[in-house]
Enzyme design. Structure first.
Site, PDB file in Angstrom:
ATOM      1  N   GLY A   8      -3.172   9.343  -8.863  1.00 24.52           N
ATOM      2  CA  GLY A   8      -2.980  10.416  -7.797  1.00 24.52           C
ATOM      3  C   GLY A   8      -2.804   9.668  -6.407  1.00 24.52           C
ATOM      4  O   GLY A   8      -2.786  10.333  -5.464  1.00 24.52           O
ATOM      5  N   GLY A  11       1.022   6.101  -2.656  1.00 25.07           N
ATOM      6  CA  GLY A  11       1.527   4.821  -2.592  1.00 25.07           C
ATOM      7  C   GLY A  11       2.120   4.338  -3.811  1.00 25.07           C
ATOM      8  O   GLY A  11       3.074   3.549  -4.006  1.00 25.07           O
ATOM      9  N   ASP A  68      -3.516   0.101 -13.393  1.00 25.75           N
ATOM     10  CA  ASP A  68      -4.728  -0.307 -12.719  1.00 25.75           C
ATOM     11  C   ASP A  68      -4.681  -1.824 -11.959  1.00 25.75           C
ATOM     12  O   ASP A  68      -4.077  -2.786 -12.468  1.00 25.75           O
ATOM     13  CB  ASP A  68      -5.829  -0.423 -13.776  1.00 25.75           C
ATOM     14  CG  ASP A  68      -7.187  -0.089 -13.149  1.00 25.75           C
ATOM     15  OD1 ASP A  68      -7.382   0.740 -11.981  1.00 25.75           O
ATOM     16  OD2 ASP A  68      -8.238  -0.771 -13.253  1.00 25.75           O
ATOM     17  N   PHE A 153       0.095   0.300   1.703  1.00 25.30           N
ATOM     18  CA  PHE A 153      -1.254   1.359   1.534  1.00 25.30           C
ATOM     19  C   PHE A 153      -2.546   0.398   1.192  1.00 25.30           C
ATOM     20  O   PHE A 153      -2.354  -0.882   0.862  1.00 25.30           O
ATOM     21  CB  PHE A 153      -1.155   2.338   0.679  1.00 25.30           C
ATOM     22  CG  PHE A 153      -0.853   2.055  -0.933  1.00 25.30           C
ATOM     23  CD1 PHE A 153      -1.811   1.865  -1.838  1.00 25.30           C
ATOM     24  CD2 PHE A 153       0.556   1.565  -1.104  1.00 25.30           C
ATOM     25  CE1 PHE A 153      -1.578   1.441  -2.999  1.00 25.30           C
ATOM     26  CE2 PHE A 153       0.883   1.126  -2.221  1.00 25.30           C
ATOM     27  CZ  PHE A 153      -0.079   1.124  -3.432  1.00 25.30           C
ATOM     28  N   TYR A 155      -5.081  -2.437   0.855  1.00 23.40           N
ATOM     29  CA  TYR A 155      -5.621  -3.519   1.523  1.00 23.40           C
ATOM     30  C   TYR A 155      -4.464  -4.415   2.073  1.00 23.40           C
ATOM     31  O   TYR A 155      -4.685  -5.561   2.699  1.00 23.40           O
ATOM     32  CB  TYR A 155      -6.376  -4.750   0.371  1.00 23.40           C
ATOM     33  CG  TYR A 155      -7.570  -4.004  -0.041  1.00 23.40           C
ATOM     34  CD1 TYR A 155      -8.873  -4.055   0.780  1.00 23.40           C
ATOM     35  CD2 TYR A 155      -7.640  -3.340  -1.171  1.00 23.40           C
ATOM     36  CE1 TYR A 155     -10.031  -3.583   0.361  1.00 23.40           C
ATOM     37  CE2 TYR A 155      -8.966  -2.738  -1.791  1.00 23.40           C
ATOM     38  CZ  TYR A 155     -10.075  -2.931  -0.763  1.00 23.40           C
ATOM     39  OH  TYR A 155     -11.251  -2.528  -1.153  1.00 23.40           O
ATOM     40  N   ARG A 182       2.424  -4.926  -8.669  1.00 22.23           N
ATOM     41  CA  ARG A 182       2.998  -3.902  -9.767  1.00 22.23           C
ATOM     42  C   ARG A 182       4.496  -4.121  -9.964  1.00 22.23           C
ATOM     43  O   ARG A 182       4.694  -3.885 -11.087  1.00 22.23           O
ATOM     44  CB  ARG A 182       2.640  -2.832  -8.542  1.00 22.23           C
ATOM     45  CG  ARG A 182       2.787  -1.413  -9.610  1.00 22.23           C
ATOM     46  CD  ARG A 182       2.197  -0.227  -8.711  1.00 22.23           C
ATOM     47  NE  ARG A 182       0.654  -0.640  -8.353  1.00 22.23           N
ATOM     48  CZ  ARG A 182       0.205  -0.562  -7.413  1.00 22.23           C
ATOM     49  NH1 ARG A 182       0.856  -0.627  -6.200  1.00 22.23           N
ATOM     50  NH2 ARG A 182      -1.161  -0.811  -7.252  1.00 22.23           N
TER      51      ARG A 182
END
Length: 196
Positions: A8, A11, A68, A153, A155, A182
């Site tokens: 959800g 970013g 995650d 977005f 940290y 990522r």
């Protein structure tokens, strides 16, 4: 090929879409299909990613991808870690999460401010897939004394990339999408892509 992305976080979704833009795949956010966020009850990043992907696949009938990820700070014994998104108590409140990390790091000397962003991406062909594809990525950095930059977005404004001498939020998004934790996980996943 249509794949539901179990997030959800806009970013994360934008980053995943950017990295996989050249692939023949339609990435649809779970929210667009009315799928709620899964309860992240796992004790590892891998477990949480699998939980999210399984729920999204089961409720959509589509293959599912989930990430995650989190910030791991050595001086905080690995925190915020698994609870990065709600470290300050409210899910997705980046300003409060950053404030808590900075407060806890106030007296930590420069030599001990090492940290990393870690991501695990899971791809399930179907909800009962017994062999989820799992890929991980990581980028090393340091925690700044104060936020810098307006991009990204989470940290990113307090995560210094020493070799570039800037925070990850000072980088253009296109650059970050090439080097991020990522992006590294997605690049590893692409090498084992199971569809066509």
């Amino acid at each position: 090929m249509r794949i539901v992305v179990a997030t959800g976080n806009p970013g994360k979704l934008a980053e995943i879409r950017h990295v996989l833009a050249d692939m023949a795949v339609d990435l649809v956010a779970q929210g667009e299909l009315g799928i709620p966020e899964a309860d992240e009850t796992g004790t590892t990043f891998v477990e949480n990613a699998i939980l999210k992907a399984r729920q999204a696949s089961a409720l959509s009938g589509l293959p599912a991808m989930a990430d995650d990820s989190g910030l791991i700070v050595d001086a905080l014994d690995g925190a915020p870690g698994l609870i990065s998104a709600h470290y300050a108590g409210v899910h997705g409140d980046a300003l409060r999460n950053i404030a808590r990390v900075l407060d806890e790091m106030r007296d930590v000397p420069e030599s001990r401010r090492t940290a990393r962003f870690y991501s695990v991406v899971v791809l399930l062909r179907h909800a009962a897939d017994p062999q989820p594809l799992i890929a991980e990525g990581m980028i090393e950095g340091r925690i700044l004394d104060a936020p810098r930059g307006r991009n990204g977005f989470g940290y990113q404004p307090i995560f210094l990339l020493p070799e570039l001498d800037c925070s990850s939020a000072e980088l253009p998004s296109e650059h970050w999408h090439r080097i991020s934790h990522r992006a590294q996980a997605l690049a590893a996943l692409r090498k084992r892509w199971p569809f066509g």
